[in-house]
Design a protein around this motif. Structure first.
Motif, mmCIF file in Angstrom:
data_model
loop_
_atom_site.group_PDB
_atom_site.id
_atom_site.type_symbol
_atom_site.label_atom_id
_atom_site.label_comp_id
_atom_site.label_asym_id
_atom_site.label_seq_id
_atom_site.Cartn_x
_atom_site.Cartn_y
_atom_site.Cartn_z
ATOM 1 N N PHE A 46 -18.410 8.591 1.012
ATOM 2 C CA PHE A 46 -17.818 7.781 2.081
ATOM 3 C C PHE A 46 -16.936 8.638 2.972
ATOM 4 O O PHE A 46 -16.594 9.773 2.618
ATOM 5 N N ILE A 47 -16.609 8.095 4.123
ATOM 6 C CA ILE A 47 -15.759 8.803 5.087
ATOM 7 C C ILE A 47 -14.471 8.026 5.275
ATOM 8 O O ILE A 47 -14.511 6.824 5.570
ATOM 9 N N ASN A 48 -13.354 8.689 5.080
ATOM 10 C CA ASN A 48 -12.068 8.076 5.375
ATOM 11 C C ASN A 48 -11.010 9.175 5.471
ATOM 12 O O ASN A 48 -11.354 10.307 5.808
ATOM 13 N N ASP A 49 -9.779 8.835 5.178
ATOM 14 C CA ASP A 49 -8.641 9.717 5.410
ATOM 15 C C ASP A 49 -8.337 10.523 4.144
ATOM 16 O O ASP A 49 -8.470 10.016 3.036
ATOM 17 N N ASP A 50 -7.924 11.779 4.300
ATOM 18 C CA ASP A 50 -7.523 12.598 3.148
ATOM 19 C C ASP A 50 -6.024 12.447 2.933
ATOM 20 O O ASP A 50 -5.242 13.336 3.271
ATOM 21 N N GLU A 51 -5.655 11.293 2.371
ATOM 22 C CA GLU A 51 -4.229 11.002 2.178
ATOM 23 C C GLU A 51 -4.074 10.459 0.753
ATOM 24 O O GLU A 51 -4.681 9.445 0.393
ATOM 25 N N LYS A 52 -3.267 11.138 -0.039
ATOM 26 C CA LYS A 52 -3.146 10.840 -1.479
ATOM 27 C C LYS A 52 -2.766 9.397 -1.769
ATOM 28 O O LYS A 52 -3.297 8.776 -2.696
ATOM 29 N N GLY A 53 -1.816 8.855 -0.992
ATOM 30 C CA GLY A 53 -1.385 7.478 -1.223
ATOM 31 C C GLY A 53 -2.547 6.509 -1.009
ATOM 32 O O GLY A 53 -2.768 5.599 -1.811
ATOM 33 N N LEU A 54 -3.292 6.739 0.057
ATOM 34 C CA LEU A 54 -4.456 5.887 0.342
ATOM 35 C C LEU A 54 -5.462 5.951 -0.799
ATOM 36 O O LEU A 54 -6.044 4.926 -1.192
ATOM 37 N N TYR A 58 0.817 -1.221 0.000
ATOM 38 C CA TYR A 58 0.000 0.000 0.000
ATOM 39 C C TYR A 58 0.848 1.267 0.000
ATOM 40 O O TYR A 58 1.765 1.411 0.813
ATOM 41 N N ARG A 59 0.511 2.175 -0.908
ATOM 42 C CA ARG A 59 1.180 3.479 -0.951
ATOM 43 C C ARG A 59 0.965 4.244 0.353
ATOM 44 O O ARG A 59 1.811 5.023 0.774
ATOM 45 N N HIS A 60 -0.209 4.037 0.979
ATOM 46 C CA HIS A 60 -0.504 4.733 2.240
ATOM 47 C C HIS A 60 0.604 4.494 3.271
ATOM 48 O O HIS A 60 0.894 5.372 4.089
ATOM 49 N N ASN A 61 1.209 3.316 3.218
ATOM 50 C CA ASN A 61 2.206 2.974 4.230
ATOM 51 C C ASN A 61 3.540 3.690 4.012
ATOM 52 O O ASN A 61 4.399 3.681 4.898
ATOM 53 N N LEU A 62 3.697 4.352 2.853
ATOM 54 C CA LEU A 62 4.892 5.187 2.642
ATOM 55 C C LEU A 62 4.895 6.392 3.576
ATOM 56 O O LEU A 62 5.910 7.044 3.767
ATOM 57 N N THR A 63 3.746 6.699 4.193
ATOM 58 C CA THR A 63 3.678 7.786 5.177
ATOM 59 C C THR A 63 4.259 7.363 6.525
ATOM 60 O O THR A 63 4.293 8.165 7.459
ATOM 61 N N GLY A 64 4.638 6.071 6.645
ATOM 62 C CA GLY A 64 5.141 5.579 7.926
ATOM 63 C C GLY A 64 4.146 4.686 8.644
ATOM 64 O O GLY A 64 4.476 4.062 9.654
ATOM 65 N N GLU A 65 2.915 4.631 8.125
ATOM 66 C CA GLU A 65 1.892 3.746 8.692
ATOM 67 C C GLU A 65 2.118 2.300 8.231
ATOM 68 O O GLU A 65 2.874 2.062 7.281
ATOM 69 N N ASP A 66 1.434 1.365 8.886
ATOM 70 C CA ASP A 66 1.413 -0.009 8.375
ATOM 71 C C ASP A 66 -0.023 -0.532 8.291
ATOM 72 O O ASP A 66 -0.257 -1.728 8.288
ATOM 73 N N ASN A 67 -0.979 0.424 8.223
ATOM 74 C CA ASN A 67 -2.388 0.024 8.325
ATOM 75 C C ASN A 67 -3.206 0.286 7.059
ATOM 76 O O ASN A 67 -4.429 0.368 7.122
#
Lengths: 138, 138, 138
Positions: free
Chosen positions: C51-59, A78-87
């Protein structure tokens, strides 16, 4: 019109857990004094769900296995995890299971079918997270 | 604030069926006398859905095929079926399609876009099951 | 009981886009003057989501990729497209992401957790489409 608000707090032992919160929601309805209305129950965090289904252990294992197949935990996916997250996976799992439920209140009670139970679905636990209950009616 | 409650009953011929219930929901709104408010429509059973989409036969076949791919019926795949059930898949399919819809009521009518229609999604039919309509407003 | 209704219009540049509409929903809540109640936000079209979630581009890239895996665009895959459409996939993607959200209003504000943001999810864009906001309460 009356309204009532309550938060429930959770800190699960496992990363993924499904917790029956029906008694907590029933308690909030009693506290509200509302006899006819609507009860919103929603996760306040974006890697968790509130959903209605059966309180059956085998089914809950099926849900976990199925969600892991649809959105594997593997943080490298997941690209989201490039922010430092693992979720990253938890944000996806939550969309399948849903953020919220809206339940009818009739005669001061949750207006449920025979097997309906409310669950908190945690997909990135082991820290403090909240559920919101908001009831409006009369 | 006024409120109105009504149940719809279904017993489908097939295990999986998608049924347009828009006329029933519209009738309930008229019966309620409510002009401005919210209308909750939910499955009261945990292997069925209420959802809003298009009334197009090809699309409904696409939904059935897609759900069968995401959560195959094969009873041997689910721990839930060790309880004697054979409907583990139906509990999963219902999570994809959702338990409920909440519809705005404006000027005494369902406040819908051009193609919105309400459906009962049955994933473990051939027995009596219910949908709840609860309307609140003024 | 008070009620308030507002439409938001969108015409995206891309077929698939996720757009943060939180400021628009907050504005509608202020305009409504409602302090305690429920706010429904729903897509009025059946190939779009709220929908509701996070405003994060990678996600958001993860969501697009994941939805494309679960329901590929390839128009030849869907019976719905025999009607002349090419958006069968969008009807499926929208079921994963959901049609609507219901948000508590407390003290005149969206009652949100720390990261909750509301998004319009477009899966068949490049034409005019609408979102409905309906608020009831006092």
């Amino acid at each position: 019109m009356k309204s009532y608000r309550k938060e429930l707090w959770f800190s699960t032992d496992e990363r993924v857990e499904l917790i029956n919160i029906t008694p907590d929601v029933e308690k909030a309805v009693r506290e509200s004094g509302i006899k006819e209305g609507l009860c919103l129950v929603n996760a306040m965090h974006i890697t968790a769900s509130v959903f209605i289904n059966d309180d059956e252990k085998g089914l809950h294992e099926d849900y976990k296995e199925w969600l892991e197949k649809l959105a594997p935990h593997d943080p490298s996916m997941y690209r989201h995890n490039l922010t430092g997250e693992d979720n990253g996976d938890a944000h996806l799992k939550r969309q399948i299971m849903g953020r919220e439920v809206v339940i009818a209140i009739t005669d001061g009670k949750l207006d449920f079918g025979p097997w309906e139970q409310v669950f908190y679905g945690e997909f990135d636990g082991r820290r403090n997270k909240r559920v919101l209950i908001k009831i409006i009616g009369e």
